[in-house]
Scaffold this active site. Structure first.
Site, PDB file in Angstrom:
ATOM      1  CG  HIS A 339      37.634  39.599  40.079  1.00 43.32           C
ATOM      2  ND1 HIS A 339      37.578  39.501  41.462  1.00 43.32           N
ATOM      3  CD2 HIS A 339      37.332  38.365  39.604  1.00 43.32           C
ATOM      4  CE1 HIS A 339      37.238  38.263  41.797  1.00 43.32           C
ATOM      5  NE2 HIS A 339      37.078  37.552  40.694  1.00 43.32           N
ATOM      6  CG  ASP A 416      43.865  41.580  38.615  1.00 36.34           C
ATOM      7  OD1 ASP A 416      44.515  40.517  38.466  1.00 36.34           O
ATOM      8  OD2 ASP A 416      42.651  41.587  38.907  1.00 36.34           O
ATOM      9  CD  GLN A 419      40.950  35.628  34.281  1.00 39.18           C
ATOM     10  OE1 GLN A 419      41.094  34.908  33.301  1.00 39.18           O
ATOM     11  NE2 GLN A 419      40.423  35.193  35.415  1.00 39.18           N
ATOM     12  CE  LYS A 442      41.676  33.270  38.474  1.00 40.23           C
ATOM     13  NZ  LYS A 442      40.250  33.091  38.184  1.00 40.23           N
ATOM     14  CB  CYS A 580      33.810  37.810  41.144  1.00 41.56           C
ATOM     15  SG  CYS A 580      33.408  36.358  42.128  1.00 41.56           S
TER      16      CYS A 580
END
Length: 622
Positions: A339, A416, A419, A442, A580
């Site tokens: 991202h 990260d 997600q 999220k 993004c």
């Protein structure tokens, strides 16, 4: 003629009035805050065993002692303010308060108290009975009965942790699926994170248009959906199908009411003042930090830093750790899947320091190439920053292996998890990374809140990112002494209420079980990918063997906007555009995709609706 007194003129018996009030409170589930009435049991058949002596007697109904009206209904004496630190509703179970009245009221439905169902309104509580969305054997309640009523009294056994598949001796056939109807069905046997091997769906699908396989979900999705008020919305006259979960997830009523409860009963600044609301707010905020720690299996809650979200967390690491440890000629490694939030801060750091950004390539399915990654690592590599699940393709990246190789090269590693946290069980100690970041919105929590976890020794070696209140121990005009972790990186008044809301969201997800969520969503994903693959003109973008949630595609002869607008007309919400993540889409020769993305409240019927619209748009449809 003797006048008959009206009900308002009739004398009122104070003792009867007290008994009526006591019976009313007794009829309500849970304790009544501030009420401490010594009770005795009414004998069977006594008129005092039912409200105001009306209706059939109920053996064992409490009645008050004494005849003074309301004498036993007076509020308890206040508890000293400094003894209230344990009383925030976010901490369950509570110790008894100083006045002897329990602060926790356990609801019959875990995690959600309807108004007036208990003493603490809108506050998630620990389960006292089975969550109503877990059904015996995974089957729906018979006869369409309300699962709330059918399961309220059933004991709850939490799902077992995933187990590794048994080893198969050389030359032997793997064990066949059990003859009994298994609880979870999948199209193909798949090894999920943690080693759980899914059973394959017995038999083949019927030819023609795909239909949902005959299988039982791990929970009653329709019961779960009742927790999410927005899923009852209608868009353009159609039921809303929220298939934009990679952008943001919807919020259960438990989170919404927890936020309302905070502002109604706890709102205050934290870590300061000596009054009751400050103690409540501080307890709720720090309880949320502990929930994040447990959610990630981090070793210490002080290593959890609240931030606005994943983007701020990565910027914090890049500016603070990177500013101190990255210099001219050093290298930063990211993957092609990232991202923009995990690209731009490192580009800025590289430009400021004269460092270089290196990129891990991916194969044609969208999975990272570990062999090429190893070639990038050298003694100049300072940090490797990778996503665990791609927001554009859904690829599940082997982050544990990537972190291991980074550490062998002497580099730090950041993962990260924006997600991944809503789809997979995350264990930061097992992954081994130095930093892990995610966003609350999220994972069914509020917007504007997220967390950075870092290893204590790494965080303590970083200078504060921002200066101001809450992160200082002492200030003179000559120098400032900073607070220890986590306050070092939480300058100013934080997003207190939304941190508490994030804690409620984590409670909700933990109660469903990440293993259950992963199994059910994998079924949806396999089914949805198969439906889209069958439509003429559809090209799936991102077909890695290990992926989660995301079903990106393009359709011949149609722009992504055209597809998105057609879906919106049918009440189906998807994301269109570059998400993004422009570099990875350009790797596949496209500038934009249509991106349906799944969560545990989605259904096979919603996927069928999606596929039907796309099929009608196909220029090559039969």
């Amino acid at each position: 003629m003797t006048a008959v007194p009206t009900p308002f003129e009739a004398p009122i018996d104070p003792a009867l009035l007290a008994r009526m009030a006591n019976a009313l409170f007794t009829a309500l589930p849970g304790e009544v805050p501030g009420v401490q009435a010594p009770v005795q049991l009414a004998p069977p058949g006594s008129p005092l065993a039912s409200p105001a002596g009306l209706g059939p007697s109920v053996p064992g109904t409490p009645i008050p002692q004494g005849q003074v009206p309301g004498a036993n209904l007076l509020p308890a004496s206040p508890t000293p303010v400094l003894s209230l630190a344990h009383r925030a509703p976010a901490l369950a179970p509570h110790a008894p308060a100083g006045n002897g009245v329990p602060d926790s009221v356990f609801a019959p439905v875990p995690g959600y108290e309807p108004r007036f169902a208990g003493g603490v309104l809108g506050v998630p509580e620990a389960p006292a009975a089975a969550p109503y969305y877990f059904l015996p054997g995974g089957a729906p309640a018979p006869g369409g009965a309300d699962p709330l009523e059918a399961l309220a009294q059933q004991p709850f056994a939490p799902p077992e942790p995933p187990r590794a598949a048994p080893a198969v001796p050389a030359g032997a056939q793997p064990p066949a699926a059990p003859s009994a109807d298994p609880r979870f069905y999948f199209v193909d046997a798949v090894v999920l994170p943690g080693g759980y091997t899914t059973p394959a769906t017995p038999g083949a699908r019927e030819s023609g248009a795909p239909g949902a396989p005959d299988r039982h979900p791990p929970f009653d999705v329709h019961a779960v959906r009742r927790d999410f008020p927005i899923l009852s919305e209608r868009v353009n006259g159609r039921p809303l199908a929220w298939l934009d979960n990679a952008a943001t997830t919807q919020k259960p009523r438990q989170v919404i009411e927890r936020l309302a409860y905070f502002y109604e009963h706890e709102n205050s600044n934290i870590h300061r003042a000596a009054h009751e609301l400050a103690a409540r707010a501080t307890d709720a905020y720090e309880a949320a930090r502990e929930k994040v720690r447990a959610f990630l299996n981090a070793p210490d809650a002080d290593e959890v830093i609240f931030v606005r979200g994943t983007t701020e967390a990565i910027n914090l690491v890049a500016k603070s750790w990177g500013g101190q440890h990255v210099g001219e000629g050093d290298e930063i490694v990211v993957s092609h899947l990232e991202h923009h939030a995990n690209i731009v801060p490192w580009q800025q750091l590289a430009a400021a320091k004269g460092a270089k950004l290196r990129v891990i390539p991916v194969d044609d399915s969208g999975q990272v190439l570990l062999e090429e990654y190893q070639k990038l690592l050298n003694d100049r590599t300072k940090i490797v920053a990778v996503t665990q699940v791609s927001n554009a393709l859904g690829t599940v990246v082997p982050v544990k292996r990537i972190v291991e190789l980074a550490h062998r090269a002497g580099a730090k590693a950041l993962v990260d998890g924006a997600q991944s946290v809503s789809h997979l069980r995350v264990d930061v100690q097992d992954i081994g990374a130095d930093f892990f970041v995610f966003s609350g919105h999220k994972v069914f929590g509020p917007t504007g809140i997220g967390a950075l976890w870092g290893k204590r020794e790494v965080l303590e070696d970083m200078p504060p990112w921002q200066g101001g209140g809450n992160m200082i121990a002492d200030v003179t005009f000559e120098k400032t002494v900073f607070q220890p972790l986590p306050n070092t990186f939480e300058a100013g008044t934080g997003n207190i209420a939304d941190a508490v809301g994030l804690g409620a969201a984590i409670d909700y997800v933990q109660r469903l079980g990440l293993e259950n969520i992963a199994r059910y969503e994998h079924e949806l994903l396999v089914y949805g990918m198969d439906c889209l693959r069958r439509i003429p003109g559809v090209r799936l973008i991102g077909t890695a063997a290990d992926k989660a949630s995301v079903m990106s595609f393009v359709l011949d002869g149609r722009t992504t906007d055209e597809v998105g607008q057609a879906l919106n007309q049918e009440g189906i919400a998807v994301r269109t555009g570059h998400h993004c993540a422009q570099p990875i889409l350009r790797r596949f020769g496209v500038e934009a995709t249509v991106r349906p993305s799944l969560a545990f409240y989605n259904t096979f019927e919603e996927i069928d609706r999606l596929a039907e619209v796309v099929r009608k748009l196909s220029p090559r449809r039969a």
